[in-house]
Every structure is written in C-alpha cells, then in structure tokens.
Design a protein around this motif. Sequence first.
Motif, mmCIF file in Angstrom:
data_model
loop_
_atom_site.group_PDB
_atom_site.id
_atom_site.type_symbol
_atom_site.label_atom_id
_atom_site.label_comp_id
_atom_site.label_asym_id
_atom_site.label_seq_id
_atom_site.Cartn_x
_atom_site.Cartn_y
_atom_site.Cartn_z
ATOM 1 N N GLY A 35 44.750 29.671 31.200
ATOM 2 C CA GLY A 35 44.332 30.854 31.927
ATOM 3 C C GLY A 35 43.452 31.760 31.099
ATOM 4 O O GLY A 35 43.220 31.511 29.906
ATOM 5 N N TRP A 36 42.978 32.780 31.750
ATOM 6 C CA TRP A 36 42.134 33.788 31.118
ATOM 7 C C TRP A 36 42.778 35.165 31.284
ATOM 8 O O TRP A 36 43.240 35.520 32.385
ATOM 9 N N TYR A 37 42.810 35.889 30.196
ATOM 10 C CA TYR A 37 43.258 37.269 30.174
ATOM 11 C C TYR A 37 42.096 38.105 29.648
ATOM 12 O O TYR A 37 41.161 37.573 29.032
ATOM 13 N N ARG A 38 42.168 39.401 29.871
ATOM 14 C CA ARG A 38 41.133 40.270 29.315
ATOM 15 C C ARG A 38 41.754 41.572 28.837
ATOM 16 O O ARG A 38 42.800 41.992 29.325
ATOM 17 N N GLN A 39 41.075 42.172 27.881
ATOM 18 C CA GLN A 39 41.535 43.448 27.336
ATOM 19 C C GLN A 39 40.332 44.340 27.116
ATOM 20 O O GLN A 39 39.441 44.016 26.316
ATOM 21 N N ALA A 40 40.318 45.448 27.837
ATOM 22 C CA ALA A 40 39.274 46.455 27.674
ATOM 23 C C ALA A 40 39.737 47.481 26.642
ATOM 24 O O ALA A 40 40.945 47.628 26.416
ATOM 25 N N LEU A 85 29.533 40.396 38.973
ATOM 26 C CA LEU A 85 30.187 41.139 37.896
ATOM 27 C C LEU A 85 29.946 42.629 38.023
ATOM 28 O O LEU A 85 28.871 43.079 38.462
ATOM 29 N N LYS A 86 30.966 43.382 37.621
ATOM 30 C CA LYS A 86 30.928 44.838 37.684
ATOM 31 C C LYS A 86 31.113 45.397 36.273
ATOM 32 O O LYS A 86 31.720 44.742 35.422
ATOM 33 N N PRO A 87 30.661 46.611 36.032
ATOM 34 C CA PRO A 87 30.877 47.213 34.709
ATOM 35 C C PRO A 87 32.347 47.241 34.316
ATOM 36 O O PRO A 87 32.676 47.100 33.133
ATOM 37 N N GLU A 88 33.234 47.384 35.273
ATOM 38 C CA GLU A 88 34.674 47.419 34.958
ATOM 39 C C GLU A 88 35.226 46.056 34.555
ATOM 40 O O GLU A 88 36.388 45.953 34.157
#
Length: 123
Positions: A35-40, A85-88
Amino acid sequence: QVQLVESGGGLVQAGGSLRLSCAASGSSGSIKSMGWYRQAPGKQRELVAAITSGSSTNYADSVKGRFTISRDNAKNTVYLEMNSLKPEDTAVYYCKAVEVVDGLLKRYEYNYWGQGTQVTVSS
C-alpha cells in the motif's frame, strides 16, 4: 528482510498526473498486501490506498475516483496512478509491504516501509 524501492514522485501542477511504483524484494515468505501512505508536514501519516495479493483494494475517501492502486504479484510491485492531483495531495508518499512468513508453529507478519518519495502539487 524485505527491501522496498520507490520511484515516480516529483513536481506537478494541479490537475496533473503522476505514477508511483514500489518494488519489493528479499521476501522469504509471501507479500500479503502492499500500500501507499502519505505524510504532509505537521500531519500524521495516513493511508492513501492498499491492495491485497487477491487484488482487494482500499482507498482513503479523499482520493477515491482520482487514484488507482494496482499490483503485479509476479514482480511484487505496486503502482499508484494519481490523477486530478490537488495541492492538498502534496506529501511524502511511503510504500508499505506486509510480509507473511510461516514458522513451524505459527504464522508471522512483518511490516516494511520504503524510504519515501516526495510528491508536490503546485497551484
């Protein structure tokens, strides 16, 4: 020990597309799910999308209809196609693999993480 190699991040304008790849190697058992996770910045790591070896998928509500996760079981590689894609969506994206290894008396599960790849969406 499973190694994960990610690729495909970068800078894109809003409305654009990117494709992330993550290849797993070194498993002594089988890869149950990837899977893919993300962290801003300043935020917790969150699930983006995941897929099992049987191709069952799970998506975060924020990416449904825009992102597609797929998997090549023969290559132990997972892909994330990101559209509109969005900036968020800007974040470091991490690949995760869950490995299953059968011992003599029980089954073990191990979690592995990639090093992360930056995705930046400009407005």
